[in-house]
Scaffold this motif. Structure first.
Motif, PDB file in Angstrom:
ATOM      1  N   ILE A  35       0.841  -1.199   0.000  1.00  0.00           N
ATOM      2  CA  ILE A  35       0.000   0.000   0.000  1.00  0.00           C
ATOM      3  C   ILE A  35       0.878   1.251   0.000  1.00  0.00           C
ATOM      4  N   ARG A  36       1.995   1.184   0.710  1.00  0.00           N
ATOM      5  CA  ARG A  36       2.902   2.332   0.814  1.00  0.00           C
ATOM      6  C   ARG A  36       3.564   2.678  -0.510  1.00  0.00           C
ATOM      7  N   GLU A  37       3.684   1.643  -1.384  1.00  0.00           N
ATOM      8  CA  GLU A  37       4.406   1.880  -2.636  1.00  0.00           C
ATOM      9  C   GLU A  37       3.721   2.895  -3.534  1.00  0.00           C
ATOM     10  N   GLU A  58      -2.950  17.168   7.641  1.00  0.00           N
ATOM     11  CA  GLU A  58      -2.034  17.482   6.551  1.00  0.00           C
ATOM     12  C   GLU A  58      -1.321  16.223   6.074  1.00  0.00           C
ATOM     13  N   SER A  59      -0.746  16.361   4.920  1.00  0.00           N
ATOM     14  CA  SER A  59       0.050  15.254   4.410  1.00  0.00           C
ATOM     15  C   SER A  59       1.201  14.973   5.372  1.00  0.00           C
ATOM     16  N   GLY A  60       1.398  13.727   5.688  1.00  0.00           N
ATOM     17  CA  GLY A  60       2.494  13.342   6.578  1.00  0.00           C
ATOM     18  C   GLY A  60       2.130  13.445   8.045  1.00  0.00           C
ATOM     19  N   SER A  61       0.870  13.758   8.353  1.00  0.00           N
ATOM     20  CA  SER A  61       0.496  13.931   9.761  1.00  0.00           C
ATOM     21  C   SER A  61       0.301  12.600  10.482  1.00  0.00           C
ATOM     22  N   GLY A  62       0.162  11.504   9.712  1.00  0.00           N
ATOM     23  CA  GLY A  62       0.052  10.188  10.349  1.00  0.00           C
ATOM     24  C   GLY A  62      -1.292   9.515  10.167  1.00  0.00           C
ATOM     25  N   LYS A  63      -2.080   9.998   9.233  1.00  0.00           N
ATOM     26  CA  LYS A  63      -3.425   9.436   9.034  1.00  0.00           C
ATOM     27  C   LYS A  63      -3.380   7.977   8.584  1.00  0.00           C
ATOM     28  N   SER A  64      -2.570   7.734   7.540  1.00  0.00           N
ATOM     29  CA  SER A  64      -2.493   6.358   7.026  1.00  0.00           C
ATOM     30  C   SER A  64      -1.920   5.427   8.084  1.00  0.00           C
ATOM     31  N   THR A  65      -0.922   5.923   8.771  1.00  0.00           N
ATOM     32  CA  THR A  65      -0.320   5.110   9.836  1.00  0.00           C
ATOM     33  C   THR A  65      -1.390   4.697  10.848  1.00  0.00           C
ATOM     34  N   LEU A  66      -2.187   5.657  11.239  1.00  0.00           N
ATOM     35  CA  LEU A  66      -3.244   5.403  12.218  1.00  0.00           C
ATOM     36  C   LEU A  66      -4.244   4.375  11.691  1.00  0.00           C
ATOM     37  N   ASP A 111      15.219   7.198  13.013  1.00  0.00           N
ATOM     38  CA  ASP A 111      13.893   6.750  13.427  1.00  0.00           C
ATOM     39  C   ASP A 111      12.898   7.885  13.257  1.00  0.00           C
ATOM     40  N   ALA A 112      11.730   7.552  12.684  1.00  0.00           N
ATOM     41  CA  ALA A 112      10.713   8.584  12.486  1.00  0.00           C
ATOM     42  C   ALA A 112       9.487   8.223  13.301  1.00  0.00           C
ATOM     43  N   GLN A 113       9.149   9.072  14.250  1.00  0.00           N
ATOM     44  CA  GLN A 113       7.947   8.793  15.030  1.00  0.00           C
ATOM     45  C   GLN A 113       6.759   9.433  14.340  1.00  0.00           C
ATOM     46  N   ALA A 114       5.761   8.588  14.021  1.00  0.00           N
ATOM     47  CA  ALA A 114       4.605   9.071  13.257  1.00  0.00           C
ATOM     48  C   ALA A 114       3.400   9.303  14.157  1.00  0.00           C
ATOM     49  N   LEU A 115       3.306   8.578  15.277  1.00  0.00           N
ATOM     50  CA  LEU A 115       2.166   8.742  16.192  1.00  0.00           C
ATOM     51  C   LEU A 115       2.682   8.902  17.624  1.00  0.00           C
ATOM     52  N   THR A 154       6.698   4.305  15.767  1.00  0.00           N
ATOM     53  CA  THR A 154       7.979   4.814  15.281  1.00  0.00           C
ATOM     54  C   THR A 154       8.437   3.917  14.140  1.00  0.00           C
ATOM     55  N   TYR A 155       8.716   4.506  13.002  1.00  0.00           N
ATOM     56  CA  TYR A 155       9.275   3.735  11.894  1.00  0.00           C
ATOM     57  C   TYR A 155      10.782   3.662  12.082  1.00  0.00           C
ATOM     58  N   ALA A 156      11.283   2.451  12.240  1.00  0.00           N
ATOM     59  CA  ALA A 156      12.722   2.294  12.431  1.00  0.00           C
ATOM     60  C   ALA A 156      13.426   2.519  11.105  1.00  0.00           C
ATOM     61  N   ASP A 162      -8.890   4.717   3.064  1.00  0.00           N
ATOM     62  CA  ASP A 162      -7.787   5.683   3.055  1.00  0.00           C
ATOM     63  C   ASP A 162      -7.840   6.465   1.747  1.00  0.00           C
ATOM     64  N   GLU A 163      -8.322   7.675   1.806  1.00  0.00           N
ATOM     65  CA  GLU A 163      -8.502   8.514   0.622  1.00  0.00           C
ATOM     66  C   GLU A 163      -9.234   7.770  -0.490  1.00  0.00           C
ATOM     67  N   PRO A 164     -10.406   7.231  -0.207  1.00  0.00           N
ATOM     68  CA  PRO A 164     -11.088   6.406  -1.214  1.00  0.00           C
ATOM     69  C   PRO A 164     -11.509   7.210  -2.433  1.00  0.00           C
TER      70      PRO A 164
HETATM   71  N1  LIG Z   1       7.580   3.051   6.066  1.00  0.00           N
HETATM   72  C1  LIG Z   1       7.923   4.223   6.621  1.00  0.00           C
HETATM   73  N2  LIG Z   1       9.181   4.407   7.038  1.00  0.00           N
HETATM   74  C2  LIG Z   1       9.543   5.560   7.605  1.00  0.00           C
HETATM   75  N3  LIG Z   1       8.735   6.596   7.776  1.00  0.00           N
HETATM   76  C3  LIG Z   1       7.462   6.468   7.376  1.00  0.00           C
HETATM   77  C4  LIG Z   1       6.996   5.293   6.771  1.00  0.00           C
HETATM   78  N4  LIG Z   1       5.702   5.430   6.481  1.00  0.00           N
HETATM   79  C5  LIG Z   1       5.369   6.681   6.874  1.00  0.00           C
HETATM   80  N5  LIG Z   1       6.418   7.297   7.405  1.00  0.00           N
HETATM   81  C6  LIG Z   1       6.412   8.626   7.983  1.00  0.00           C
HETATM   82  O1  LIG Z   1       5.413   8.680   8.960  1.00  0.00           O
HETATM   83  C7  LIG Z   1       4.744   9.915   8.889  1.00  0.00           C
HETATM   84  C8  LIG Z   1       3.248   9.667   8.719  1.00  0.00           C
HETATM   85  O2  LIG Z   1       3.020   9.071   7.461  1.00  0.00           O
HETATM   86  P1  LIG Z   1       1.566   8.712   6.923  1.00  0.00           P
HETATM   87  O3  LIG Z   1       1.701   7.967   5.681  1.00  0.00           O
HETATM   88  O4  LIG Z   1       0.808   8.099   8.046  1.00  0.00           O
HETATM   89  O5  LIG Z   1       1.010  10.192   6.621  1.00  0.00           O
HETATM   90  P2  LIG Z   1      -0.409  10.565   5.996  1.00  0.00           P
HETATM   91  O6  LIG Z   1      -1.050  11.426   7.008  1.00  0.00           O
HETATM   92  O7  LIG Z   1      -1.124   9.374   5.567  1.00  0.00           O
HETATM   93  O8  LIG Z   1       0.048  11.427   4.767  1.00  0.00           O
HETATM   94  P3  LIG Z   1      -0.666  11.566   3.330  1.00  0.00           P
HETATM   95  O9  LIG Z   1      -1.822  12.438   3.510  1.00  0.00           O
HETATM   96  O10 LIG Z   1       0.376  12.170   2.462  1.00  0.00           O
HETATM   97  O11 LIG Z   1      -1.049  10.177   2.903  1.00  0.00           O
HETATM   98  C9  LIG Z   1       5.334  10.693   7.754  1.00  0.00           C
HETATM   99  O12 LIG Z   1       6.241  11.618   8.253  1.00  0.00           O
HETATM  100  C10 LIG Z   1       6.061   9.656   6.951  1.00  0.00           C
HETATM  101  O13 LIG Z   1       7.231  10.216   6.387  1.00  0.00           O
END
Ligand SMILES: Nc1ncnc2c1ncn2[C@@H]1O[C@H](COP(=O)(O)OP(=O)(O)OP(=O)(O)O)[C@@H](O)[C@H]1O
Ligand SMILES: [Mg+2]
Lengths: 364, 226
Positions: free
Chosen positions: A361-363, B41-49, B19-23, B13-15, B169-171
């Motif tokens: 999905i990330r790709e 916003e883009s990158g705020s962590g929505k997809s991660t959540l 390391d990037a902490q997303a939530l 946290t994405y290792a 997710d953004e359907p």
């Molecule tokens: N596989 C990963 N490895 C490292 N960092 C990641 C990974 N996936 C996401 N991130 C980081 O985690 C943060 C949240 O990403 P996420 O995809 O959840 O954002 P989003 O809110 O869905 O953004 P968008 O609206 O652009 O889809 C971002 O800063 C992103 O760079």
């Protein structure tokens, strides 16, 4: 996709069948008309005593095809002023015929019937200018002279035999050399001539007689065997190379399809497919590709072989070799191809276990 | 009614090289049968959540409950079953299998579940295709449909097992406003008819307007919950 595998296997089948057929033909033409095991005497008078018991025993000890006895000795054949060294071979015609196929080799005249009759080989008949009904004198080292009549001319295919063998009745030879009721050799054929050495060893042990020697064709034809062995090794190497290319073909085909399938597998996992089932998709695919490819390959390989035979056969001439379709060889090649297809699928199947839907999905 | 989705103090946290902490310490829950959107916003962590809620990803810290069952410690096979039966996913891209027709694609989750196709499920599939307004293309190869038709086929697929949760997710990210409107209405209809819980990640405030609750997220933290 399947074609690559098919071609690799067809080459395997083609090369394998040709080499094996050639080998068989070679052995048959060399060994087809001679005994596989020969028992001779090791005592000074070169005769075997109580051979009747031995013949009975041999048939009991091992699965043999033909057991034939012979009284043989060196002599000189003379006609007019020409004299040639010969080997007089006394045979019971019917039994010896099953080994040497003499009756089919007589191209003029007929087999010997009377004690005074012989059949003469092609080369000797030319040297002594003999024809049917002609008479010749045979002198033994012991000083006996016998007058014999030519009843037939034979061609056993080997000039060493055609040149020297005078074939006659067992009794005639015995009397000539003073063997009494004894014989000088027992000749045996077996069904699988490559097992002749094993059978020979068994006979030697079981007969347990210091006065005889048991020899088999393998000892006497080391050179031929070495040649065959060399052929066998080179054919094994060729087949190994082909096998490797089959495996490479199959795994590259599968790895391409894995690249295409990775995304799908990831999304299937999001929908709840279990890792094991996702892996099975690849194994199943490998199996199918291997199955179809190898069956195609076998069909193609067989057609190639037949085409080759047809192309190399010249009208009116005997074929270069006799084609033998070895089903066990085909079966073996088929199983190997199938097995390697599944084996090649194991790597992508294993990788698919590790795949996480998030990666896919990330790709995007 | 209790929460069907519950996140407790979730960190992610994405290792990596860095390391990037997303939530950061997210506490969030959704009621059964609710219809909510997540914005940010883009990158705020929505997809991660969303991925963590959907058990596609695991939190670095914290607990996740689906339907009262803790999922962050569950085995892979049980998670697969849970996803198959309880959660439907819709992503921005449809991920249909191109070799199969629309209806075959839609039936895949059911095939995974029960290994066969019966009359009942075919009827359900046709109902859903009708509802989405794409029954005319249900026998088309997946690759021979418009983007909107493909996306709606993906929605049918997500709903085929009648999941209690639908995560999107953004359907509508690739759809025009007319189709977007239509898909939003479909979501509502399904939400009301089957009691399916909806969580939709979106950038589009028009889409968010169709939902009862909007969760705003910024830099991996919940900023507002309206
Ligand atoms: N596989 C990963 N490895 C490292 N960092 C990641 C990974 N996936 C996401 N991130 C980081 O985690 C943060 C949240 O990403 P996420 O995809 O959840 O954002 P989003 O809110 O869905 O953004 P968008 O609206 O652009 O889809 C971002 O800063 C992103 O760079
Ligand atoms: Mg996102």
């Amino acid at each position: 996709m399947v074609a690559g595998i098919g071609i690799a296997i067809s080459v395997q089948i083609f090369v394998g069948l040709l080499i094996n057929s050639l080998q068989q033909s070679l052995v048959d033409s060399t060994m087809g008309r001679s005994p596989h095991i020969t028992i001779t005497s090791s005592v000074d008078d070169v005769t075997i005593r109580r051979w009747e018991n031995m013949v009975d025993d041999i048939e009991k000890i091992a699965p043999v095809e033909v057991v034939s006895v012979s009284a043989s000795g060196n002599a000189f054949a003379r006609r007019g002023s020409t004299s040639k060294p010969v080997l007089v071979r006394g045979f019971d015609f019917e039994t010896a015929d099953r080994i040497y196929n003499i009756s089919d080799s007589i191209y003029k005249g007929s087999p010997y019937q009377l004690r005074s009759e012989v059949i003469v080989g092609k080369d000797l008949s030319e040297e002594l200018e003999l024809d049917i009904g002609d008479r010749l004198t045979v002198s033994t080292p012991g000083g006996t002279d016998s007058a014999l009549t030519v009843s037939g001319l034979y061609d056993l295919g080997a000039s060493s035999i055609n040149k020297t063998w005078l074939i006659t009745k067992l009794e005639t030879a015995r009397k000539m050399f003073g063997f009494g009721s004894r014989v000088t050799s027992i000749e045996v054929t077996v069904s699988d001539l490559f097992r002749a050495d094993i059978v020979a060893n068994k006979l030697e042990k079981a007969l347990d007689n210091n006065n005889i020697k048991v020899e088999n064709w393998k000892e006497q034809n080391q050179q031929l065997l070495r040649g065959l062995e060399g052929q066998r090794i080179s054919s094994a190497i060729i087949q190994a190379i082909i096998l490797v290319s089959v495996i490479v073909a199959i795994s590259s085909v599968l790895s391409i399809s894995v690249l295409q399938k990775t995304r799908h597998i990831g999304i299937l996992k999001a929908m709840g497919i279990k890792d094991r089932d996702a892996g099975l998709i690849f194994l199943y695919q490998g199996f199918l590709i291997g199955l179809v490819g190898s069956l195609l390959g076998i069909a193609l390989g067989l057609s190639l072989v037949y085409a080759f035979v047809a192309l190399t056969t010249v009208e009116g001439q005997p074929p270069l070799f006799e084609l033998r379709i070895q089903y066990d060889f085909i079966l073996r090649s088929w199983l190997i191809a199938l097995f390697s297809a599944i084996l090649a699928a194991i790597v992508p199947a294993r990788n698919s276990l590790k795949l996480s839907p998030v990666d896919v999905i990330r790709e995007r | 009614m209790g929460s069907i989705i519950e996140l407790r103090n979730v960190d992610k946290t994405y290792a990596g090289a860095i390391d990037a902490q997303a939530l950061f310490g997210v506490d969030l829950s959704f009621e059964e049968g609710s219809c909510s959107s997540i914005m940010g916003e883009s990158g705020s962590g929505k997809s991660t959540l969303l991925n963590i809620m959907g058990t596609l990803d695991v939190p670095t810290r914290g607990e996740v409950f689906i339907n009262g069952q803790r999922t962050d410690t569950m085995g892979k096979n049980r998670l697969a079953e849970l996803r198959n039966e309880t959660i439907g996913f819709v992503f921005q891209y449809h991920y249909l299998l191109p070799e199969f027709t629309a209806i075959e694609n839609a039936l895949i989750p059911y095939l995974i579940k029960s290994g066969k196709v019966d009359k009942e499920i075919l009827e359900r599939a046709e109902d859903l295709f009708d509802m989405m307004g794409i029954s005319n293309v249900k026998n088309n190869a997946a690759a021979r449909m418009s983007g909107g038709q493909q996306q709606r086929t993906a929605i049918v697929r997500a709903l085929i097992n009648n999941p209690r949760i639908l995560l999107a997710d953004e359907p509508t990210g690739n759809l025009d406003s007319r189709i977007t409107e239509r898909v939003c209405k479909n979501f509502r209809e399904i939400n009301e008819r089957f009691g399916t819980t909806f969580v939709v990640v979106t950038h589009n405030s028009e889409v968010a307007k169709h939902t009862d609750r909007v969760v705003k997220i910024q830099d991996g933290r919940i900023e507002a919950d309206i």
